[in-house]
Design a protein around this motif. Structure first.
Motif, PDB file in Angstrom:
ATOM      1  N   GLU A  23     -43.835 -68.006  -8.270  1.00  6.31           N
ATOM      2  CA  GLU A  23     -44.267 -66.697  -8.714  1.00  6.31           C
ATOM      3  C   GLU A  23     -44.000 -65.672  -7.622  1.00  6.31           C
ATOM      4  OE1 GLU A  23     -48.850 -66.513  -7.820  1.00  6.31           O
ATOM      5  OE2 GLU A  23     -48.442 -68.141  -9.215  1.00  6.31           O
ATOM      6  N   VAL A  24     -42.919 -65.876  -6.884  1.00  4.81           N
ATOM      7  CA  VAL A  24     -42.660 -65.057  -5.712  1.00  4.81           C
ATOM      8  C   VAL A  24     -41.971 -63.747  -6.038  1.00  4.81           C
ATOM      9  CG1 VAL A  24     -42.539 -67.043  -4.172  1.00  4.81           C
ATOM     10  CG2 VAL A  24     -40.459 -66.226  -5.308  1.00  4.81           C
ATOM     11  N   LEU A  25     -41.395 -63.595  -7.227  1.00  4.56           N
ATOM     12  CA  LEU A  25     -40.652 -62.400  -7.535  1.00  4.56           C
ATOM     13  C   LEU A  25     -41.521 -61.388  -8.269  1.00  4.56           C
ATOM     14  CD1 LEU A  25     -37.261 -63.920  -8.710  1.00  4.56           C
ATOM     15  CD2 LEU A  25     -37.949 -63.211  -6.429  1.00  4.56           C
ATOM     16  N   SER A  26     -41.409 -60.128  -7.852  1.00  4.17           N
ATOM     17  CA  SER A  26     -42.183 -59.069  -8.507  1.00  4.17           C
ATOM     18  C   SER A  26     -41.256 -57.964  -8.947  1.00  4.17           C
ATOM     19  CB  SER A  26     -43.235 -58.487  -7.539  1.00  4.17           C
ATOM     20  OG  SER A  26     -44.179 -59.477  -7.199  1.00  4.17           O
ATOM     21  N   CYS A  27     -41.561 -57.367 -10.094  1.00  2.00           N
ATOM     22  CA  CYS A  27     -40.777 -56.231 -10.572  1.00  2.00           C
ATOM     23  C   CYS A  27     -41.072 -55.022  -9.716  1.00  2.00           C
ATOM     24  CB  CYS A  27     -41.119 -55.940 -12.039  1.00  2.00           C
ATOM     25  SG  CYS A  27     -40.661 -57.269 -13.162  1.00  2.00           S
TER      26      CYS A  27
ATOM     27  N   ARG B 105     -42.588 -64.489 -19.903  1.00  2.00           N
ATOM     28  CA  ARG B 105     -42.601 -63.473 -20.957  1.00  2.00           C
ATOM     29  C   ARG B 105     -41.214 -62.830 -21.043  1.00  2.00           C
ATOM     30  NH1 ARG B 105     -47.076 -59.373 -18.917  1.00  2.00           N
ATOM     31  NH2 ARG B 105     -48.124 -61.355 -18.519  1.00  2.00           N
ATOM     32  N   ALA B 106     -40.990 -62.120 -22.151  1.00  2.00           N
ATOM     33  CA  ALA B 106     -39.676 -61.526 -22.366  1.00  2.00           C
ATOM     34  C   ALA B 106     -39.540 -60.160 -21.721  1.00  2.00           C
ATOM     35  CB  ALA B 106     -39.400 -61.422 -23.876  1.00  2.00           C
TER      36      ALA B 106
ATOM     37  N   SER C  66     -35.678 -58.452  -5.475  1.00  2.00           N
ATOM     38  CA  SER C  66     -36.330 -59.497  -4.690  1.00  2.00           C
ATOM     39  C   SER C  66     -35.493 -60.758  -4.757  1.00  2.00           C
ATOM     40  CB  SER C  66     -37.738 -59.767  -5.235  1.00  2.00           C
ATOM     41  OG  SER C  66     -38.377 -60.778  -4.493  1.00  2.00           O
ATOM     42  N   SER C  67     -35.566 -61.581  -3.724  1.00  2.00           N
ATOM     43  CA  SER C  67     -34.832 -62.845  -3.714  1.00  2.00           C
ATOM     44  C   SER C  67     -35.492 -63.816  -2.754  1.00  2.00           C
ATOM     45  CB  SER C  67     -33.365 -62.634  -3.321  1.00  2.00           C
ATOM     46  OG  SER C  67     -33.267 -62.224  -1.967  1.00  2.00           O
ATOM     47  N   GLN C  68     -35.223 -65.104  -2.952  1.00  2.00           N
ATOM     48  CA  GLN C  68     -35.786 -66.124  -2.071  1.00  2.00           C
ATOM     49  C   GLN C  68     -34.945 -67.387  -2.172  1.00  2.00           C
ATOM     50  OE1 GLN C  68     -39.865 -67.166  -2.841  1.00  2.00           O
ATOM     51  NE2 GLN C  68     -40.167 -67.981  -0.789  1.00  2.00           N
TER      52      GLN C  68
ATOM     53  N   THR D  29     -45.757 -59.522 -11.715  1.00  2.00           N
ATOM     54  CA  THR D  29     -45.171 -60.720 -11.122  1.00  2.00           C
ATOM     55  C   THR D  29     -44.406 -61.507 -12.181  1.00  2.00           C
ATOM     56  OG1 THR D  29     -46.970 -60.884  -9.532  1.00  2.00           O
ATOM     57  CG2 THR D  29     -45.673 -62.859  -9.907  1.00  2.00           C
ATOM     58  N   VAL D  30     -43.241 -61.986 -11.796  1.00  5.91           N
ATOM     59  CA  VAL D  30     -42.404 -62.773 -12.697  1.00  5.91           C
ATOM     60  C   VAL D  30     -42.648 -64.256 -12.410  1.00  5.91           C
ATOM     61  CG1 VAL D  30     -40.064 -63.293 -13.448  1.00  5.91           C
ATOM     62  CG2 VAL D  30     -40.668 -60.961 -12.760  1.00  5.91           C
TER      63      VAL D  30
END
Length: 228
Positions: free
Chosen positions: A220-224, A162-163, A206-208, A170-171
């Motif tokens: 889907e590991v990154l969250s706002c 999504r934009a 967040s980072s991975q 979750t991103v």
């Protein structure tokens, strides 16, 4: 200039009587600022000249290929067969001094030297009138037949679900890695990458570190970050 202390931007002007051609340095001080402060005293240079340089022809490929014309400020007439001296600078250091001349149409080019600095400045002097001009050059010399697609390149294309996201959501995203070699583009698999999410202040949320086993990475590991 009075300070009304209204936190607004104010301007003033100072009339200077006509000056002979040359390079001038103006200095001024700001009242109320500690003398040891870097902003207490300021200076800037300006040029006074009867002539100016305009573009005869211009290309973004190589700035040294631009055709320049020396013309009179008042009537726009070109200055023919005018002797010029080019001083090439980078980071305030003089690199080269080259003599040149305008042609029968008042046209000339900046000299090509051995310098490979990315950012350079040319101080151009007319000895007859003591007029000075400054031209800035960005980039190294690039030939006319240069083709960026012939160089090996790689890039990552990121697609999100999504934009716009709300805090805490979750991103979901995909990354497709491609490379361009010999003017042919292909997908890269198994490339190690670090995916980082930054907030509006440029701070890491967040980072991975990931190494996908297939061509397209889906995660889907990154969250706002939630609002406090």
């Amino acid at each position: 200039m009075n300070d009304p202390k209204d936190y607004q931007t104010h301007k003033t002007s100072l009339e200077i009587k006509p000056l002979p051609s040359g390079i001038y340095l103006a200095e001024y001080s700001v009242v109320g600022i500690n003398a040891k402060d870097a902003d207490a005293e300021k200076d800037f240079y300006f040029l006074v000249a009867d002539n100016k340089i305009i573009y005869q022809s211009k290309t973004d490929r190589n700035q040294l290929l631009n055709e320049l014309k020396l013309v009179n400020n008042e009537n726009g007439k070109p200055l023919l067969h005018e002797n010029l001296t080019f001083y090439e600078y980078t980071s305030g250091k003089l690199l080269n001094k080259v003599e040149g001349k305008t042609d029968e149409k008042g046209v000339f080019k900046l000299p090509t030297t051995e310098s490979k600095e990315y950012y350079r400045s040319f101080l151009i002097k007319q000895s007859k009138t003591n007029d000075f001009q400054i031209m800035n050059v960005y980039g190294n010399t690039i030939s006319d037949n240069y083709n960026a697609n012939k160089e090996d390149q790689s890039k990552a294309q990121i697609f999100t679900d999504r934009a716009i996201y709300r805090p805490g959501q979750t991103v979901y995203f995909k990354v497709i890695n491609t490379k361009l070699a010999k003017e042919t583009e292909s997908v890269i698999s198994g490339l190690k990458q670090k995916i980082t999410l930054l907030d509006t202040n440029g701070q890491e949320v967040s980072s991975q570190d990931l190494q996908p086993m297939n061509l397209v990475l889906t995660t889907e590991v990154l969250s706002c970050q939630k609002e406090s």
